[in-house]
Design an enzyme around this catalytic site. Structure first.
Site, PDB file in Angstrom:
ATOM      1  N   GLU A 153       0.830  -1.209   0.000  1.00  9.70           N
ATOM      2  CA  GLU A 153       0.000   0.000   0.000  1.00  9.70           C
ATOM      3  C   GLU A 153       0.867   1.262   0.000  1.00  9.70           C
ATOM      4  O   GLU A 153       0.816   2.089   0.907  1.00  9.70           O
ATOM      5  CB  GLU A 153      -0.975  -0.011   1.179  1.00  9.70           C
ATOM      6  CG  GLU A 153      -1.985  -1.146   1.076  1.00  9.70           C
ATOM      7  CD  GLU A 153      -3.084  -1.075   2.133  1.00  9.70           C
ATOM      8  OE1 GLU A 153      -4.192  -1.558   1.869  1.00  9.70           O
ATOM      9  OE2 GLU A 153      -2.823  -0.544   3.237  1.00  9.70           O
ATOM     10  N   GLU A 195      -6.223  -6.969  -1.616  1.00  9.41           N
ATOM     11  CA  GLU A 195      -6.874  -7.018  -0.304  1.00  9.41           C
ATOM     12  C   GLU A 195      -8.336  -6.625  -0.459  1.00  9.41           C
ATOM     13  O   GLU A 195      -8.644  -5.626  -1.119  1.00  9.41           O
ATOM     14  CB  GLU A 195      -6.233  -6.043   0.687  1.00  9.41           C
ATOM     15  CG  GLU A 195      -4.823  -6.359   1.095  1.00  9.41           C
ATOM     16  CD  GLU A 195      -4.308  -5.368   2.135  1.00  9.41           C
ATOM     17  OE1 GLU A 195      -5.147  -4.765   2.855  1.00  9.41           O
ATOM     18  OE2 GLU A 195      -3.089  -5.187   2.220  1.00  9.41           O
TER      19      GLU A 195
END
Length: 663
Positions: free
Chosen positions: A211, A326
């Protein structure tokens, strides 16, 4: 990778095929009766990635966590998941997840008295949340391979959690210069991969960072601003780190005589602007990678339509396949005995699915469907984040939580988004992984089961302009926008304030709606245009318009975050309004990372009204009010953001409504 573009179609077939063992039940057959509604997915490939992240598993098991099938029979987790159709496992890797000094210096890891959550005498010295060092990764990868699964390795390049809000360098690297830090990253990547290769566990896909919207290794100057122009020089150091990670992977491939795919991964999967800016910078830096990864949580990252638009656009523009690395959804809003769960009733309202086992299955199905529909077969698959993260329990009654918390000796915050109940029994939602591959003609389309009463707000004098679609609940526990036919809309107007009833039909069902006409004079106070206009944002603004966490089921909010101290404002001035008293209000949600002086104010001439605003945690929305007398037909409304660095939050549904007086 750039030099493999010509081989990509062939390698996709060879690398991404799910390989269940011969004892596994085929994905098109049910291990048991299907007790939930799952609509099969058109165009989904047989090798579509249906992955799970199980990084906390060893710690769950160390805390006596046990898994059971739907009948209550104990099962080995990986073999059981493979039978359900799971064909990939994702594993995070931290550098040295043991006691480190930055736990005491970063506020998210200390309690209200500034004491670190980390205990004085920790079990095995672990930080917690899986304690995912290389040994744990090797153990989990071995079990995944034995179950016939492929492995995605997720380098965080940190000793603990790394995400858009925190990318702290490993303790051993934080004082290194840029060149030495880059070499350390290279060596750690290479050594980790070659040790996996020596164990016969070379990963099938590798993430360089986790991320990385805002960079990686912040203590070593690897930070950038996702909202600035993508040629900003702040990208340079971080791009160098990414290049070193990629180079180390190539070297490890040669060592292992093996091939892997390289992913670069951002959060905020519904934010097309952020993905275009950051991946545009990756392209200009000449990064050699294969796959675009996105985190997408329906309750944080915008609508499914926004996800589809982003994935379609970014895969086409940068000529890369995409993976949702995710995603997750809650099966209940009832907290486990330990409480503190991330997913709550506000999450379900924002996410668009009921917080049920059926709603969880449908949420997963809908995300998989988005990825499967990316043009040119560039949607490779989806990873569900931590379906086996069981609740913590004080098994030995010593007052210390056993199991796997988000940090050692703290509750799990994810257990109501697991795909097992709080006692470890499999939920029916696990069947979604095989059920989506059934014949698309085998199951009828979902049908409407209920329609929540719609409510529309209009300002006095606005055109009525009723929506052509409203939200309806379907039998798969999903809310969808559905066409409605209104009865006699011409009979209603907005000439005066008040509450009026409207009727219409959705199919054969009668709909009763509420029309609220208010004397609100502000424009775009709900930011549903997707822009700030006509709000004027300060030059050094920490503000942005996002769909991550809007209020009350809307699509956008005025978001703020910065790692530095914030002193910013959003201002709107309205002219030509009637004189009188006006009440100004705002909804706020978020977390202050220190002293907070943020406020809402309204002014007209020398008259001024002001109210402080509060940020009391994720999902906790608070409303603040200020009142002012307008005497010159002009009103200025100001949102003043005065927060410590690391604070974040949302402003939404700002209104200025005529009232009889300011009490």
């Amino acid at each position: 990778m750039l030099y493999r573009h010509a081989l990509w179609p062939l390698l996709t077939t060879l690398i991404l095929v799910g390989c269940n063992s011969s004892e596994d039940i085929p994905l098109t057959e049910s291990p048991r009766p299907l007790n939930i509604y799952v609509q099969p997915i058109q165009n989904i490939s047989d090798d579509f990635i249906k992955g799970v992240d199980i990084s906390t598993l060893l710690e769950v098991e160390k805390g006596n966590g046990q898994f059971y099938d739907e009948t209550g029979k104990p099962v080995e987790l990986l073999a059981f998941l493979a039978q359900k159709g799971v064909n990939w496992v994702r594993l995070r890797l931290w550098n040295d997840p043991y006691y480190v000094s930055w736990q005491e210096t970063h506020s998210e890891w200390v309690d209200g008295d500034n004491n670190p959550y980390y205990p004085i005498n920790p079990v095995d010295g672990s930080v917690g949340a899986g304690t995912n060092d290389l040994n744990a990764t090797i153990a989990l990868a071995q079990r995944a391979k034995q179950a016939g699964m492929k492995v995605l390795l997720d380098f965080h390049y940190s000793d603990f959690w790394a995400d858009p809000g925190k990318q702290y360098s490993p303790e051993a690297w934080k004082n290194l210069g840029n060149d030495d830090a880059a070499q350390a990253l290279y060596q750690f990547t290479y050594d980790s991969l070659t040790k996996l290769a020596d164990a016969g566990l070379f990963p099938d896909m590798v993430q360089v960072g986790n991320e990385i919207n805002n960079g990686l290794m912040w203590d070593n100057n690897g930070k950038w601003n996702k909202y600035k122009d993508s040629d900003d020089s702040t990208y340079d150091v971080g791009m160098g780190y990414l290049k070193q990670g990629i180079a180390a992977i190539h070297a490890a491939e040669q060592y292992a005589s093996a091939d892997t795919r390289i992913m670069l991964h951002l959060a905020e999967g519904g934010d097309k602007e952020v993905f275009d800016r950051v991946f545009g910078a990756f392209t200009r830096a000449g990064l050699d990678y294969d796959i675009i990864g996105a985190s997408y949580y329906p309750y944080w990252h915008g609508s499914l339509e926004a996800l589809q638009e982003n994935l379609d656009a970014v895969s086409a523009k940068y000529h890369k396949p995409v993976v949702v690395a995710e995603t997750a959804y809650g099966f209940t809003t009832e907290y486990s005995p330990d409480g503190g769960d991330v997913f709550n009733a506000s999450s379900a309202d924002a996410g668009g699915f009921l917080a049920t086992v059926q709603g969880q299955a449908t949420a997963i199905r809908e995300v998989m469907n988005v990825v499967a529909q990316v043009p040119e077969h560039k949607g490779l698959g989806v990873f569900y984040w931590e379906p086996a993260w069981l609740t913590n329990k004080d098994i030995d009654h010593d007052g210390i939580l056993d199991g796997a918390g988000w940090i050692y000796n703290q509750p799990s915050s994810w257990d109501n988004q697991a795909m097992f109940d709080y006692d470890g029994k499999a939920l029916d939602s696990l069947d979604v992984f095989w059920a989506v591959n059934r014949d698309p003609q085998s199951t009828p389309a979902p049908t409407v089961t209920g329609i929540p009463q719609p409510s529309f707000e209009r300002r006095v004098g606005d055109e009525l302009a009723l929506p052509e679609q409203i939200k309806a609940l379907y039998n798969d526990d999903a809310y969808r926008q559905t066409t409605v036919s209104w009865d006699n809309p011409e009979a209603y107007n907005t000439d005066q304030a008040g509450v009026f009833a409207l009727t219409g039909t959705v199919g054969s069902q009668v709909v009763t709606a509420q029309l609220i006409v208010i004397a609100n004079v502000l424009e775009n106070g709900d930011f549903e245009t997707g822009t700030a206009t006509p709000w004027e944002l300060s030059n050094d603004s920490a503000f942005s318009i996002t769909g991550d966490n809007p209020h009350n089921g809307s699509s956008y909010a005025l978001h703020f975050w910065s790692n530095d101290a914030m002193n910013d404002s959003a201002v709107q001035t309205i002219t030509g309004i009637p004189n009188g008293h006006y009440q100004v209000s705002v909804w706020t949600m978020g977390a202050s990372n220190g002293d907070s002086s943020s406020s809402l104010s309204a002014s007209s001439g020398n008259n001024r009204g002001k109210a402080s605003v509060s940020f009391t945690g994720f999902g906790n929305w608070n409303q603040s009010f200020a009142c002012v007398a307008v005497e010159n037909n002009e009103l200025t409304v100001t949102v003043q953001l005065t927060e410590a660095g690391g604070s974040w939050g949302e402003f939404d549904d700002i209104k200025a409504t005529a009232v009889a007086n300011c009490s």
